[in-house]
Scaffold this motif. Structure first.
Motif, PDB file in Angstrom:
ATOM      1  N   PRO A   4     126.443 -13.706  37.091  1.00 50.03           N
ATOM      2  CA  PRO A   4     125.733 -14.531  38.363  1.00 50.03           C
ATOM      3  C   PRO A   4     124.586 -14.253  38.567  1.00 50.03           C
ATOM      4  N   LEU A   5     124.192 -13.098  38.594  1.00 46.85           N
ATOM      5  CA  LEU A   5     122.672 -12.498  38.840  1.00 46.85           C
ATOM      6  C   LEU A   5     121.702 -13.274  37.882  1.00 46.85           C
ATOM      7  N   TYR A   6     121.998 -13.310  36.628  1.00 51.01           N
ATOM      8  CA  TYR A   6     121.002 -13.980  35.589  1.00 51.01           C
ATOM      9  C   TYR A   6     120.958 -15.551  35.729  1.00 51.01           C
ATOM     10  N   LEU A   7     122.056 -16.029  36.620  1.00 55.44           N
ATOM     11  CA  LEU A   7     121.885 -17.542  36.851  1.00 55.44           C
ATOM     12  C   LEU A   7     121.039 -17.657  38.017  1.00 55.44           C
ATOM     13  N   LEU A   8     121.142 -16.810  38.903  1.00 56.90           N
ATOM     14  CA  LEU A   8     120.230 -16.829  40.084  1.00 56.90           C
ATOM     15  C   LEU A   8     118.838 -16.791  39.543  1.00 56.90           C
ATOM     16  N   GLY A   9     118.530 -16.075  38.581  1.00 50.90           N
ATOM     17  CA  GLY A   9     117.211 -15.752  37.922  1.00 50.90           C
ATOM     18  C   GLY A   9     116.828 -17.116  37.479  1.00 50.90           C
ATOM     19  N   LEU A  10     117.871 -17.695  36.864  1.00 50.33           N
ATOM     20  CA  LEU A  10     117.224 -19.230  36.356  1.00 50.33           C
ATOM     21  C   LEU A  10     116.717 -20.119  37.433  1.00 50.33           C
ATOM     22  N   ALA A  11     117.290 -20.052  38.683  1.00 50.17           N
ATOM     23  CA  ALA A  11     116.825 -20.945  40.010  1.00 50.17           C
ATOM     24  C   ALA A  11     115.405 -20.326  40.225  1.00 50.17           C
ATOM     25  N   VAL A  12     115.417 -18.973  40.192  1.00 47.58           N
ATOM     26  CA  VAL A  12     113.984 -18.347  40.371  1.00 47.58           C
ATOM     27  C   VAL A  12     112.876 -18.447  39.595  1.00 47.58           C
ATOM     28  N   PHE A  13     113.375 -18.799  38.305  1.00 46.65           N
ATOM     29  CA  PHE A  13     112.529 -19.133  37.221  1.00 46.65           C
ATOM     30  C   PHE A  13     111.723 -20.572  37.565  1.00 46.65           C
ATOM     31  N   ALA A  14     112.507 -21.508  37.908  1.00 45.32           N
ATOM     32  CA  ALA A  14     111.974 -22.832  38.344  1.00 45.32           C
ATOM     33  C   ALA A  14     111.108 -22.734  39.564  1.00 45.32           C
ATOM     34  N   GLN A  15     111.488 -21.935  40.470  1.00 36.05           N
ATOM     35  CA  GLN A  15     110.558 -21.607  41.728  1.00 36.05           C
ATOM     36  C   GLN A  15     109.439 -20.988  41.370  1.00 36.05           C
ATOM     37  N   GLY A  16     109.535 -19.910  40.815  1.00 36.59           N
ATOM     38  CA  GLY A  16     108.385 -19.212  40.161  1.00 36.59           C
ATOM     39  C   GLY A  16     107.360 -20.036  39.529  1.00 36.59           C
ATOM     40  N   LEU A  75     117.813 -24.970  46.853  1.00 35.44           N
ATOM     41  CA  LEU A  75     117.379 -25.575  45.941  1.00 35.44           C
ATOM     42  C   LEU A  75     117.373 -26.957  45.544  1.00 35.44           C
ATOM     43  N   THR A  76     118.303 -27.766  46.058  1.00 34.13           N
ATOM     44  CA  THR A  76     118.228 -29.239  46.160  1.00 34.13           C
ATOM     45  C   THR A  76     117.029 -29.627  46.764  1.00 34.13           C
ATOM     46  N   ALA A  77     116.692 -29.144  48.108  1.00 36.67           N
ATOM     47  CA  ALA A  77     115.562 -29.776  48.902  1.00 36.67           C
ATOM     48  C   ALA A  77     114.146 -29.408  48.087  1.00 36.67           C
ATOM     49  N   PHE A  78     114.268 -28.240  47.428  1.00 34.12           N
ATOM     50  CA  PHE A  78     113.294 -27.747  46.581  1.00 34.12           C
ATOM     51  C   PHE A  78     112.758 -28.676  45.307  1.00 34.12           C
ATOM     52  N   MET A  79     113.943 -29.196  44.875  1.00 31.68           N
ATOM     53  CA  MET A  79     113.935 -30.409  43.701  1.00 31.68           C
ATOM     54  C   MET A  79     113.509 -31.398  44.286  1.00 31.68           C
ATOM     55  N   LEU A 100     106.787 -27.713  52.397  1.00 32.40           N
ATOM     56  CA  LEU A 100     108.298 -28.013  52.384  1.00 32.40           C
ATOM     57  C   LEU A 100     109.024 -27.282  51.154  1.00 32.40           C
ATOM     58  N   GLY A 101     108.404 -27.516  50.195  1.00 34.58           N
ATOM     59  CA  GLY A 101     108.919 -26.896  49.036  1.00 34.58           C
ATOM     60  C   GLY A 101     109.132 -25.150  49.231  1.00 34.58           C
ATOM     61  N   ALA A 102     108.082 -24.631  49.822  1.00 37.88           N
ATOM     62  CA  ALA A 102     107.949 -23.353  49.913  1.00 37.88           C
ATOM     63  C   ALA A 102     108.959 -22.726  50.888  1.00 37.88           C
ATOM     64  N   LEU A 103     109.158 -23.456  52.021  1.00 37.40           N
ATOM     65  CA  LEU A 103     110.083 -23.262  53.086  1.00 37.40           C
ATOM     66  C   LEU A 103     111.627 -23.402  52.290  1.00 37.40           C
ATOM     67  N   ALA A 104     112.023 -24.310  51.252  1.00 40.24           N
ATOM     68  CA  ALA A 104     113.264 -24.062  50.589  1.00 40.24           C
ATOM     69  C   ALA A 104     113.287 -22.948  49.838  1.00 40.24           C
ATOM     70  N   ASN A 105     112.110 -22.691  49.015  1.00 41.29           N
ATOM     71  CA  ASN A 105     112.109 -21.483  47.988  1.00 41.29           C
ATOM     72  C   ASN A 105     112.246 -20.306  49.025  1.00 41.29           C
ATOM     73  N   ALA A 106     111.731 -20.128  50.000  1.00 35.96           N
ATOM     74  CA  ALA A 106     111.883 -18.994  50.996  1.00 35.96           C
ATOM     75  C   ALA A 106     113.092 -18.666  51.239  1.00 35.96           C
ATOM     76  N   GLY A 107     113.917 -19.767  51.730  1.00 34.99           N
ATOM     77  CA  GLY A 107     115.300 -19.712  52.116  1.00 34.99           C
ATOM     78  C   GLY A 107     116.164 -19.255  50.799  1.00 34.99           C
ATOM     79  N   PHE A 108     116.008 -19.782  49.812  1.00 37.33           N
ATOM     80  CA  PHE A 108     116.469 -19.544  48.559  1.00 37.33           C
ATOM     81  C   PHE A 108     116.509 -17.985  48.085  1.00 37.33           C
TER      82      PHE A 108
END
Length: 391
Positions: A4-16, A75-79, A100-108
């Motif tokens: 699951p840690l690597y799956l979180l990294g997938l979301a961070v990839f999109a945000q990064g 993540l949904t708000a970010f999308m 707004l995307g940054a607020l969502a990214n920050a929370g995630f």
């Protein structure tokens, strides 16, 4: 490391990818929306400001949410804001979507850091952090150059659509793999009080570490935000090669995070002291030799390695210093880094706007790292060393 840690990294990839991709899109956005390059650079600062405000705010608001719910909401708000950004023709609306995307990214990211370090043994925080931040560095290697290439082929909006699409499998992965526990690891509804954690975050050692992280990250973003015009107008690199230059910075950042992940738990001094000195020397050398494309390209790789190696080590040290604030420690580390991410592009834009040229942000990056050393030196003076050491 847990899957699951690597799956979180997938979301961070999109945000990064979203956070960094403007480095290759700033000229196109400026031309399409009829604003100056420094004004377009403010999109990066707006994202960073949203991260600064959003990291502690979203972490506090989600203290009583189950982890999975918090991650999915953010993540949904970010999308969705990226869909709006891809559709708008207004610079003001685009600027708002970045905030707004940054607020969502920050929370995630705040919840994600807590979730990631909670998945491993207490002495492996650095390893867990490096895996999560690996999503950011892979974004630099693949996502950001791909965004620049998409921008060249189909316009900058296509890069925003791509980020939204990458979020879809990340949402599904979180629904499937992340435990439905509260951010603190306790049962939902039993999260610790925010006031107690906020009091724990006032220690001098943590504050100094956060200040150093902000300055180092400001130096990184000061140059990286304007790397495309630096490469084309100063180094003389053709526009077609800009994605490759960005990829080199990303390869370096991945190497830096990987090395830091192996050393930051037990031997952080090996990264922070010699790495910091090399980082300062590298910015000075790049500023002096940016007109030579061969030297500049090599230094882009080197500075990516050093910037993220030192920066990620400072994040790890902040997490160790915030052990009494398990839910909010990650949010303050995120906020500090994004103080730098807001300050850096703003300072770089000021120097360009003052007519000092596209080389001037690199000189500013060197100054910011020098200030970090000055802060570390003040914290290490007799009488304060034991209270504020970062190693």
């Amino acid at each position: 490391m847990p899957i699951p840690l690597y799956l979180l990294g997938l979301a961070v990839f999109a945000q990064g990818t979203s956070e960094f991709m403007l480095s290759g899109l700033v000229p196109d956005i400026a031309g399409d929306l009829h604003v100056s390059i420094p004004a377009a650079g403010a999109l990066t600062s707006a994202f960073a400001v949203g991260m600064i405000v959003g990291a502690p705010l979203m972490a506090i608001l989600s203290l009583r949410w189950p982890r999975r719910r918090a991650l999915l909401v953010f993540l949904t708000a970010f999308m969705l804001v990226h869909v709006i950004g891809a559709l708008t023709s207004s610079f003001a609306v685009l600027l708002a979507t970045r905030a707004l995307g940054a607020l969502a990214n920050a929370g995630f990211l705040a919840v994600g850091l807590t979730t990631a370090t909670g998945m491993v043994a207490p002495h492996l925080k650095g390893r867990a952090t490096s895996v999560l931040l690996g999503g950011v560095t892979i974004a630099c290697v693949a996502g950001v150059p791909a965004g620049a290439l998409l921008g060249q082929l189909w316009g900058w909006r296509s890069a925003f659509w791509a980020v939204a699409l990458v979020c879809v499998p990340a949402v599904l992965a979180i629904m499937w793999a992340v435990p439905d526990a509260s951010p603190s690891g306790s049962a939902p509804g039993d999260a610790p009080g925010a006031r107690r954690e906020l009091r724990a975050l006032r220690g001098p050692r943590l504050l100094v570490t956060l200040g150093l992280g902000a300055l180092v990250n400001a130096a990184t973003f000061c140059t990286f935000t304007y790397l495309a015009p630096l490469a084309t107008t100063v180094a003389g690199v053709g526009e077609a090669w800009v994605p490759a230059v960005l990829a080199l910075f990303g390869i370096g950042s991945f190497a830096g995070v990987t090395v830091a992940g192996r050393l930051s738990d037990a031997r952080p001094g090996l990264v922070l002291v010699p790495g910091g000195l090399a980082l300062l020397a590298g910015w000075l050398l790049l500023a002096a030799t940016a007109g030579d494309p061969a030297v500049a390209v090599v230094l882009v790789l080197v500075q990516g390695t050093l910037s993220f190696g030192v920066g990620s080590t400072l994040i790890t040290r902040a997490l160790y210093a915030a052990t009494e604030a398990p839910s909010l420690g990650g949010s303050f580390a995120t906020a500090a880094l994004n103080v730098g991410a807001a300050l850096g592009p703003a300072l770089g834009g000021l120097t360009i706007g003052a007519g000092l040229g596209h080389r001037s942000p690199v000189w500013m990056s060197a100054l910011l790292v020098a200030l970090a050393f000055a802060l570390a030196g003040l914290a290490a003076r007799p009488g304060t060393r034991g209270k504020a050491e970062v190693s």
